[in-house]
Design an enzyme around this catalytic site. Structure first.
Site, short mmCIF file in Angstrom:
data_model
loop_
_atom_site.label_atom_id
_atom_site.label_comp_id
_atom_site.label_asym_id
_atom_site.label_seq_id
_atom_site.Cartn_x
_atom_site.Cartn_y
_atom_site.Cartn_z
N LYS A 1 0.58 -0.97 -0.16
CA LYS A 1 -0.22 0.09 0.05
C LYS A 1 0.72 0.77 0.13
O LYS A 1 0.31 2.36 -0.48
CB LYS A 1 -0.67 0.14 1.21
CG LYS A 1 -2.00 -0.92 1.20
CD LYS A 1 -2.75 -0.78 1.62
CE LYS A 1 -4.68 -1.80 1.46
NZ LYS A 1 -5.34 -1.06 3.51
N LYS B 1 -5.33 -10.91 -6.10
CA LYS B 1 -6.47 -10.79 -5.37
C LYS B 1 -7.07 -9.65 -5.68
O LYS B 1 -7.10 -8.74 -6.62
CB LYS B 1 -5.74 -10.40 -4.68
CG LYS B 1 -6.95 -10.25 -3.32
CD LYS B 1 -6.20 -9.60 -2.02
CE LYS B 1 -6.11 -8.88 -2.09
NZ LYS B 1 -5.32 -7.54 -0.67
N LYS C 1 -10.41 -4.36 -4.28
CA LYS C 1 -11.01 -2.71 -4.13
C LYS C 1 -10.04 -1.46 -5.22
O LYS C 1 -9.90 -0.72 -5.92
CB LYS C 1 -11.50 -1.83 -2.60
CG LYS C 1 -12.70 -1.00 -3.31
CD LYS C 1 -13.33 -0.93 -4.21
CE LYS C 1 -15.06 -1.87 -4.25
NZ LYS C 1 -15.50 -1.92 -5.12
P1 TYM Z 1 -10.86 -5.23 4.42
O1 TYM Z 1 -11.75 -4.08 4.93
O2 TYM Z 1 -10.26 -5.20 3.68
O3 TYM Z 1 -11.42 -7.23 3.71
C1 TYM Z 1 -12.34 -7.41 4.60
C2 TYM Z 1 -12.18 -9.11 4.56
O4 TYM Z 1 -12.64 -9.29 3.08
C3 TYM Z 1 -11.44 -9.97 3.00
N1 TYM Z 1 -10.86 -10.21 1.66
C4 TYM Z 1 -10.52 -11.08 1.08
N2 TYM Z 1 -10.61 -12.34 1.28
C5 TYM Z 1 -11.12 -13.60 -0.74
N3 TYM Z 1 -10.65 -13.23 -0.97
C6 TYM Z 1 -9.78 -12.13 -1.80
N4 TYM Z 1 -10.20 -11.13 -3.33
C7 TYM Z 1 -10.67 -10.87 -0.67
N5 TYM Z 1 -10.26 -9.29 -0.56
C8 TYM Z 1 -10.58 -9.08 0.62
C9 TYM Z 1 -10.28 -9.90 4.46
O5 TYM Z 1 -9.40 -11.19 3.95
C10 TYM Z 1 -11.34 -9.70 5.52
O6 TYM Z 1 -11.14 -10.27 5.60
N6 TYM Z 1 -7.32 -5.34 7.56
C11 TYM Z 1 -8.18 -6.09 7.46
C12 TYM Z 1 -9.56 -5.38 8.68
C13 TYM Z 1 -9.60 -5.68 9.66
C14 TYM Z 1 -9.50 -6.67 10.64
C15 TYM Z 1 -9.37 -6.00 11.99
C16 TYM Z 1 -9.98 -7.80 10.38
C17 TYM Z 1 -9.54 -4.52 11.03
N7 TYM Z 1 -9.53 -5.34 12.39
C18 TYM Z 1 -9.51 -6.93 13.55
C19 TYM Z 1 -10.24 -8.49 10.88
C20 TYM Z 1 -10.12 -8.31 12.88
C21 TYM Z 1 -9.09 -4.81 6.52
O7 TYM Z 1 -8.56 -4.60 5.34
O8 TYM Z 1 -9.88 -6.49 5.34
#
Ligand code: TYM
Length: 343
Positions: free
Chosen positions: A112, A194, A197
């Site tokens: 990022k 992957k 967004k």
């Molecule tokens: P975020 O908002 O980017 O994504 C949310 C969830 O979606 C999953 N994900 C995917 N799974 C499979 N294939 C994909 N292409 C794909 N893209 C996204 C992510 O793995 C995630 O589970 N850092 C985290 C948010 C967060 C969090 C937490 C998660 C903040 N605090 C505490 C768990 C526990 C994030 O940016 O997810």
């Protein structure tokens, strides 16, 4: 009851198929058997610049989509991260126990920050520490996420163990809950990347809130591989393999059964049916999301109730943490408001 916690960023107008299959669907299932805490992580979103008005709007859209996808506020605790200030307080404490080199090894930061360039913030660097605080505050046993979060979870585990070792048993060491088949959904236009967004093209992503026609168009244009056989083969046929996994996850049929069904039929029939599976899953979520968004006060009440429940757990954990590390307790009878200077 064992506990789960997970979070999702409100950085877009809709979640995408990767978010849904990799995470949200598991959240819905786990609320039945776990004490489940799910948060919309707005403080994570501001690690890169956000338009304030859009952030407010997208936070509500995110919460509405989660409810529409099946989260039940009577079975789980759904809240907005910034409504529970203990998240940032614990992040500070954990940040003081995280090595600079340790944080520097986080691959998502490297990716990022490479994209944001000179605008890279300290918040983006310490992002995984805030994520650890989200998880550890609730003493979560399991954390349902996609594969891209595995390294952040490893850091959460390390920090829990380090804190317990230095100050005595306080935190639960959390386990990742990652379902192999859906852990990484790939970009429809570039099956080596992957679905994301921030980096996929609009055609590479299926949004949960896409209209049926848009879903059909995106699937019909999804990159397939040479040949015409509907067969899973990661090396030779990454595009078709990704579509097969999506089909399997949505229908519940094993990949082999789907391969057999489309033997000799070519990509066209397979893609057409896949598009209809997606429409059948997402059209009701889209309708429910719109209905929930039509009544913002009702939605805000659900989130306030969630923040109340989450805040209770978070406050208890934070009191223990403050005591453990030796911060002088504030005297309740001399609280800030009780002894405030007269105006
Ligand atoms: P975020 O908002 O980017 O994504 C949310 C969830 O979606 C999953 N994900 C995917 N799974 C499979 N294939 C994909 N292409 C794909 N893209 C996204 C992510 O793995 C995630 O589970 N850092 C985290 C948010 C967060 C969090 C937490 C998660 C903040 N605090 C505490 C768990 C526990 C994030 O940016 O997810």
């Amino acid at each position: 009851m064992p506990r789960v916690l997970s979070g999702i960023q409100p950085t877009a107008d809709s979640f995408h198929l990767g978010n849904y299959l990799g995470a949200v669907r598991q959240w819905v299932a786990l609320q039945e058997t776990y004490d489940a805490f799910y948060c919309v992580v707005d403080l994570h979103a501001i690690t890169v610049p956000q338009d304030p008005r859009l952030l407010t709007e997208r936070t509500r859209i995110a919460a509405a989509q989660l409810l529409a996808a099946g989260l039940d506020p009577d079975k789980c605790t759904l809240f907005v991260q910034s409504h529970v200030p203990e998240h940032t307080e614990l992040a500070w404490v954990l940040g003081c126990m995280t090595g600079f080199g340790e944080a520097s090894r986080m691959t998502q930061f490297k990716d990022k920050s490479g994209k944001v360039g000179t605008e890279t913030s300290v918040g983006l660097f310490t992002y995984p520490v805030l994520q650890a605080a989200d998880i550890l505050l609730y003493l979560a046993d399991q954390v349902p996420v996609g594969e891209d979060q595995r390294q952040h979870l490893e850091l959460s585990r390390t920090l829990a163990q380090r804190f317990n070792h230095r100050f005595g048993e306080t935190f639960v060491v959390p386990q990742p809950y990652i379902l192999k088949e859906v852990a990484k959904i790939y970009d429809l236009q570039d099956p080596s990347a992957k679905m994301s967004k921030s980096s996929s093209s609009p055609q590479g992503i299926i949004d949960v809130l896409d209209t049926p026609d848009v879903i059909r168009r995106k699937i019909s244009r999804a990159v397939t591989d040479t040949g015409s056989e509907v067969r899973a083969d990661e090396a030779e046929k990454p595009g078709v393999t990704n579509l097969l996994r999506i089909y399997s996850a949505l229908s519940g049929d094993p990949v082999e059964a789907i391969e057999a069904r489309y033997a000799g039929a070519g990509y066209g029939a397979f893609k057409k049916d896949l598009a209809e599976q997606l429409v059948a899953t997402f059209a009701p979520i889209r309708e429910r999301t719109n209905a929930i968004l039509a009544d913002p006060p009702a939605l805000d009440r659900i989130l306030a109730r969630g923040a109340g429940r989450a805040g209770k757990v978070a406050a208890e954990t934070m009191t223990a943490v403050r005591n453990r590390i030796g911060l002088l307790p504030a005297t309740p009878s001399l609280s800030r408001t009780a002894v405030a200077d007269p105006p």
